[in-house]
Enzyme design. Structure first.
Site, PDB file in Angstrom:
ATOM      1  N   HIS A 150       1.147  -0.962  -0.233  1.00 20.54           N
ATOM      2  CA  HIS A 150      -0.436   0.250  -0.061  1.00 20.54           C
ATOM      3  C   HIS A 150       1.476   1.256   0.259  1.00 20.54           C
ATOM      4  O   HIS A 150       0.363   1.695   0.150  1.00 20.54           O
ATOM      5  CB  HIS A 150      -0.913  -0.136   1.437  1.00 20.54           C
ATOM      6  CG  HIS A 150      -2.353  -1.488   1.676  1.00 20.54           C
ATOM      7  ND1 HIS A 150      -2.858  -1.219   2.626  1.00 20.54           N
ATOM      8  CD2 HIS A 150      -2.095  -2.363   0.221  1.00 20.54           C
ATOM      9  CE1 HIS A 150      -3.209  -2.349   2.044  1.00 20.54           C
ATOM     10  NE2 HIS A 150      -2.268  -3.217   0.959  1.00 20.54           N
ATOM     11  N   GLU A 243     -12.196  -0.640  -6.553  1.00 21.23           N
ATOM     12  CA  GLU A 243     -13.075   0.216  -6.606  1.00 21.23           C
ATOM     13  C   GLU A 243     -12.577   0.973  -8.243  1.00 21.23           C
ATOM     14  O   GLU A 243     -11.685   0.772  -8.421  1.00 21.23           O
ATOM     15  CB  GLU A 243     -13.033   0.724  -5.569  1.00 21.23           C
ATOM     16  CG  GLU A 243     -13.809   0.635  -4.459  1.00 21.23           C
ATOM     17  CD  GLU A 243     -13.870   1.729  -2.708  1.00 21.23           C
ATOM     18  OE1 GLU A 243     -14.381   1.027  -2.073  1.00 21.23           O
ATOM     19  OE2 GLU A 243     -13.226   2.469  -3.107  1.00 21.23           O
ATOM     20  N   TYR A 253     -13.782   9.209   0.377  1.00 14.83           N
ATOM     21  CA  TYR A 253     -13.853   7.812   0.036  1.00 14.83           C
ATOM     22  C   TYR A 253     -14.416   6.994   1.023  1.00 14.83           C
ATOM     23  O   TYR A 253     -14.261   5.508   0.365  1.00 14.83           O
ATOM     24  CB  TYR A 253     -13.031   7.425  -1.203  1.00 14.83           C
ATOM     25  CG  TYR A 253     -13.203   8.502  -2.532  1.00 14.83           C
ATOM     26  CD1 TYR A 253     -14.788   8.449  -3.052  1.00 14.83           C
ATOM     27  CD2 TYR A 253     -12.795   9.808  -2.457  1.00 14.83           C
ATOM     28  CE1 TYR A 253     -14.596   9.436  -4.237  1.00 14.83           C
ATOM     29  CE2 TYR A 253     -13.189  10.715  -3.970  1.00 14.83           C
ATOM     30  CZ  TYR A 253     -14.494  10.631  -3.952  1.00 14.83           C
ATOM     31  OH  TYR A 253     -14.008  11.894  -5.222  1.00 14.83           O
TER      32      TYR A 253
END
Length: 472
Positions: A150, A243, A253
């Site tokens: 990430h 997504e 978000y």
């Protein structure tokens, strides 16, 4: 395949989405036929491809290189080697972008990880391209938190000539909601690293002024739709829930407070979501002429899905989706449209821990149109999960969404992640140790910290579930 070889494939368009998002087994009369040319092989995770005005290709390799491909030949010597690179699993040299006025200023922008104070970070650097070298580095932004997972990071210039930067949550999910940090954000800066006066948090004394949107987990694709000048972003979800988002100025978000198709006041749910995971990476809108059938389509490179995702829209509404090249080239990291209108993709098969890292490593392919009608095959229909009803809930669902991507559905692990079965925990098998591990993570090993992202009560329930399942 050698450099001169081509593969001819055709994909019959399959209607995958009606207004009710139900799939139909009907086919369109139009077919897309491809010739696939192998341009470069024996690469290691080519992360980003861009084209210079003279049609030369630059691409990054994650271990620390920028490479040049010109006149049908790959230069063996990199034009840049980043010396202070920190390449661990998902980190290294990542996104790259060319300035919109490159012919005047010759600027190239590069994102890469580095190590400092025993931590991983990300920075964005501007270079000048001169005599086939990248020189005069200027750091525009740095000390963006990173981790072995990430870490982002895609770069793109918008129609406003601002640079947009995606960052990952750096395995600290709760910080994606924290405006004081760069974790889990899309950033927007001027081409010289200064902050635009119209950024949404420019007058917020406690926020990072570079933030354009927040609440992201790990966005790896950024693409502007030409007509509406609207930014789309792809994002990796937790065990499904991948997504595609339409990015709005200053918007939240939701990660990690909501994900998949969950909703909450003040937070934006995904425009499209995918379960099981497709691993969406780079995205691009097709505006060229070589493939008329793809005009204005959004194309997404898929890692876990090992394919290209084609999304056809009309005025922002999805008409249909389909999957191309399913499991033919493995994990696909980058997709760009060349100056010739052809598609260029890079594979990401030497990509631990998801892959085995076996030779022939990775390659860059060119997809050209073909008029042949032989050896065609039907594109795979993609079914929407928008109407899917989950049959499990509670701690089992939490484990599935937050833990199973690494430890697998039944705690069995995989080649690069050890099994938890039989309570073979390396960091303590008692309940408090498991709670501590879930709360604080083991970030240097790629395990996120969930404290603050889920409640203490849910962490206890998740620990009980793991302990129970580990002795079955």
């Amino acid at each position: 395949m050698d450099k001169n070889s081509t593969i001819i494939l055709a994909f019959v368009v399959v209607l995958a989405f009606a207004s009710s998002f139900t799939a139909k087994n009907t086919t369109d009369e139009k077919s897309i036929f491809f010739k696939i040319d192998t341009l470069a092989t024996n690469l290691t995770v080519p992360w980003q491809i861009i084209f210079l005005p003279d049609r030369s290709m630059l691409f990054t390799e994650r271990p620390g290189y920028v490479r040049l491909y010109r006149n049908g030949k790959l230069n063996q010597r990199p034009i840049l080697k980043v010396n202070d690179i920190k390449a661990e699993t998902k980190t290294g040299v990542l996104g790259m972008a060319m300035h919109p006025l490159f012919n005047k200023n010759h600027f190239i922008y590069l994102a890469h990880n580095y190590g400092k104070d025993h931590r991983l970070w990300l920075r964005v650097v501007r270079y000048e391209f001169k005599k086939d070298s990248l020189i005069n580095p200027s750091i525009l932004i740095e000390q963006i938190p990173a981790a072995r997972n990430h870490t982002g990071c895609r770069l793109t210039f918008g129609p406003d000539q601002k640079l947009y930067i995606s960052t990952g949550d750096a395995d600290q999910p709760v910080l994606a909601q924290d405006l004081k940090t760069y974790n889990g954000k899309i950033l927007r800066i001027n081409d010289d690293g200064t902050i635009p006066a119209d950024n949404p948090f420019i007058k917020n004394d406690t926020a990072r002024k570079e933030i354009w949107s927040y609440g992201h987990r790990n966005a790896q694709g950024l693409a502007f739709e030409r007509e509406a000048k609207q930014l789309y972003a792809t994002e990796h979800g937790p065990t499904g829930g991948d997504e595609i988002n339409i990015i709005q100025k200053g918007a939240n978000y939701g990660w990690p407070l909501i994900h998949h198709q969950e909703t909450s006041a003040g937070m934006i749910s995904p425009f499209l979501a995918y379960t099981p995971s497709i691993g969406p990476s780079e995205a691009t809108f097709y505006h060229a002429n070589a493939f008329p059938q793809l005009k204005n389509n959004l194309l997404v490179a898929c890692l876990r899905g090992e394919s290209l995702l084609r999304i056809e829209m009309d005025k922002g509404q999805v008409i249909k989706q389909e999957v191309l090249f399913k499991k033919q080239f493995g994990r696909i990291r980058s997709i760009v449209v060349g100056p010739d209108g052809y598609l260029y993709i890079s594979t990401s098969n030497f990509d631990l821990p998801e892959s085995k890292g076996e030779r022939p490593y990775d390659m860059i392919l060119r997809l050209r149109p073909s008029s042949t009608t032989q050896n065609h095959q039907v594109a795979q229909t993609l079914f929407s999960n928008n109407k899917t009803v989950e049959t499990i809930s509670g701690p089992a669902m939490m484990y599935k969404q937050l833990c199973a991507s690494c430890h697998e559905d039944k705690l069995q692990g995989k080649e690069t992640v050890y099994s938890l079965i039989g309570r073979k925990f390396k960091h303590g098998a008692d309940k408090q140790s498991v709670i501590n591990n879930i709360s604080n993570g083991i970030i240097d090993k790629g395990m996120p910290a969930w404290n603050g992202a889920i409640s203490k009560k849910d962490i206890e329930k998740l620990a009980d579930y793991i302990l129970k399942e580990s002795i079955k």
